[in-house]
Structure formats: C-alpha cells, structure tokens
Write an enzyme that holds these catalytic residues in place. Structure first.
Site, PDB file in Angstrom:
ATOM      1  N   LYS A 270     -13.691  24.543  12.425  1.00  0.00           N
ATOM      2  CA  LYS A 270     -14.846  24.543  12.396  1.00  0.00           C
ATOM      3  C   LYS A 270     -15.441  23.461  13.716  1.00  0.00           C
ATOM      4  O   LYS A 270     -14.679  22.620  13.859  1.00  0.00           O
ATOM      5  CB  LYS A 270     -15.160  23.744  11.273  1.00  0.00           C
ATOM      6  CG  LYS A 270     -16.005  24.036   9.993  1.00  0.00           C
ATOM      7  CD  LYS A 270     -16.279  22.888   8.864  1.00  0.00           C
ATOM      8  CE  LYS A 270     -16.712  23.523   7.686  1.00  0.00           C
ATOM      9  NZ  LYS A 270     -17.186  22.200   6.959  1.00  0.00           N
TER      10      LYS A 270
HETATM   11  C1  E4P Z   1     -20.019  23.040   4.696  1.00  0.00           C
HETATM   12  O1  E4P Z   1     -19.034  23.404   5.279  1.00  0.00           O
HETATM   13  C2  E4P Z   1     -20.197  21.527   4.336  1.00  0.00           C
HETATM   14  O2  E4P Z   1     -18.713  20.920   4.093  1.00  0.00           O
HETATM   15  C3  E4P Z   1     -20.919  21.168   3.284  1.00  0.00           C
HETATM   16  O3  E4P Z   1     -21.459  22.235   2.577  1.00  0.00           O
HETATM   17  C4  E4P Z   1     -21.588  19.798   3.436  1.00  0.00           C
HETATM   18  O4  E4P Z   1     -22.385  19.612   2.279  1.00  0.00           O
HETATM   19  P1  E4P Z   1     -22.907  18.148   1.788  1.00  0.00           P
HETATM   20  O5  E4P Z   1     -24.347  18.114   2.523  1.00  0.00           O
HETATM   21  O6  E4P Z   1     -22.980  18.211   0.484  1.00  0.00           O
HETATM   22  O7  E4P Z   1     -22.154  17.106   2.615  1.00  0.00           O
END
Ligand code: E4P
Length: 223
Positions: free
Chosen positions: A83
C-alpha cells in the site's frame, strides 16, 4: 464483486476466510495499532493465513525510504500487495516497482488522484468513501465517477472501495460495478442479518416443537 476484510485482527480474518466469503485483506497502521501484537509478526501471520491478496502499508514518506520499505514488504509473501499513499513520492515508487510488485494506492479522495494512480500502474486504487461522507461529500458518487473513467480508457487498476461504514455502501458499490469492497468485520456481521431470517427461523423451530409434541420423537431424519 470481490469482498476483502479491512482488519488486522487474526480471529476476525480467520473466521470469514474459513467461511469462504472473503477474497483478501487490507490492513493499515491504525488497524495494526489496535492489535496487541508486534506488527511485523501480526502481518506475517495474516499473510500466511490468507490465500488471497493482503495489503500492507509503507510508513516512510520520502522516496528512497519508501522504495526500500516497499521492497521489504513485498518479500513477506507472494500474496502481499504494497500500500502506497497517494503522494508524488508514492507514485514515483509505484512506477518503479509495478507491475512486478502489486500496489494498492491508498488515501484516494478524488477522480484526478484515481487517474494518476491508474496511470502510474496501480493494481488497486482505494477511494475512502466513508471519510468523504463524514465531511459532507458524496463518497459513492466518487466510486461511480472513477469506475466510469477507468472503463472509458480500460485502465487495469481495480477500484477498491474503502472506508466502508455500512452494508448499503457495499450494495451501492456492487451496483455501480466496483471491483472490490474492503469491509470491517462489524459491517460484514451486519451483512448476514435480516429480521425476517430471525423471525422465520423462530417460527420453523416453534412449529417443529408442536409437531414433536404430537408425534413423540418425530424426526424427518430417521432411518
Ligand atoms: C482501506 O484500505 C483502509 O484501511 C480503510 O478502509 C480505512 O477506513 P476508515 O475510514 O474506516 O479508517
């Protein structure tokens, strides 16, 4: 549409992977911070346990350090997806490591960002819809726009709907034709639920009890 679990919690991931309803996992530093475990061990366990792609995020923000980290993360396992944040350094690193290393571009909040991520060679692009909804913007409209733009030009990057807050986010994303939704365990739990299922099961069981009273030891499964 593929379903990923957005979690770094091993029991939650294992539960849904064993059930066969989950195709992959996304983690992030916040999710890892919620677990009482060494993050390197935790990530390795998740990668070993899950047959599908597991996204693991870099922590460095500068190009050289990020490149180094991305390569180290990729070595954890064949199913690892690195990522990278939607920054200029992130996109420069992406261009260097893709397609050999699969990359999920995270923290995407606009169509121009999604366009750049796809052009730089991302395997997945992650628009955060819940966080947009939180600030009064329309997260789902962004998904629809990105899906349309990617289709117009046959970009290969998969739209990975992120920051999912409730089952209707999943439904709307699927109707639009997004490739993947990554869903927290609490939301997956809700996807199983319907009051008519509970009421129906209750009724079946009470009717069966009545029948058993009439015909002692009644069972449709007797030999
Ligand atoms: C995606 O890869 C992220 O980990 C995630 O969806 C972030 O979501 P949040 O806004 O609930 O922290």
């Amino acid at each position: 549409m593929k379903l990923f679990i957005d979690s770094a919690n091993i029991p939650a991931i294992k539960k849904y992977v064993d059930m066969g309803v989950i195709d992959g996992v996304t983690t992030n530093p916040t999710l890892l911070a919620k677990e009482n475990a060494d993050p390197a061990d935790q990530v390795r366990k998740i990668v070993d346990m899950v047959p599908g792609p597991v996204s693991v995020e870099v922590l460095a923000t500068e190009h050289d350090a990020m490149l180094e980290e991305a390569k180290r993360i990729a070595e954890i396992g064949k199913n690892v997806v690195v990522k990278l944040p939607m920054t200029q350094a992130g996109m420069a690193v992406l261009k260097k490591i893709a397609p050999k290393i699969k990359v999920n571009v995270t923290l995407v909040f606009s169509v121009p960002q999604a366009l750049i991520a796809a052009k730089a060679g991302s395997s997945y692009t992650s628009p955060f819809i819940g966080r947009l909804d939180d600030v009064g913007e329309n997260g789902m409209q962004l998904i629809s726009d990105i899906v349309q733009v990617y289709r117009n030009y046959q970009f290969k990057s998969q739209v990975l709907v992120s920051s999912v807050r409730h089952p209707m986010h999943v439904v709307e994303a699927a109707k639009i034709g997004a490739d993947v939704a990554t869903v927290p365990a609490e939301v997956i739990d809700k996807m199983f639920m319907h009051p008519l299922t509970d009421a129906g099961l209750k009724r079946f069981l009470s009717d069966w009890e009545d029948l058993r009273k009439k015909y002692k030891n009644a069972s449709p499964f007797k030999k």
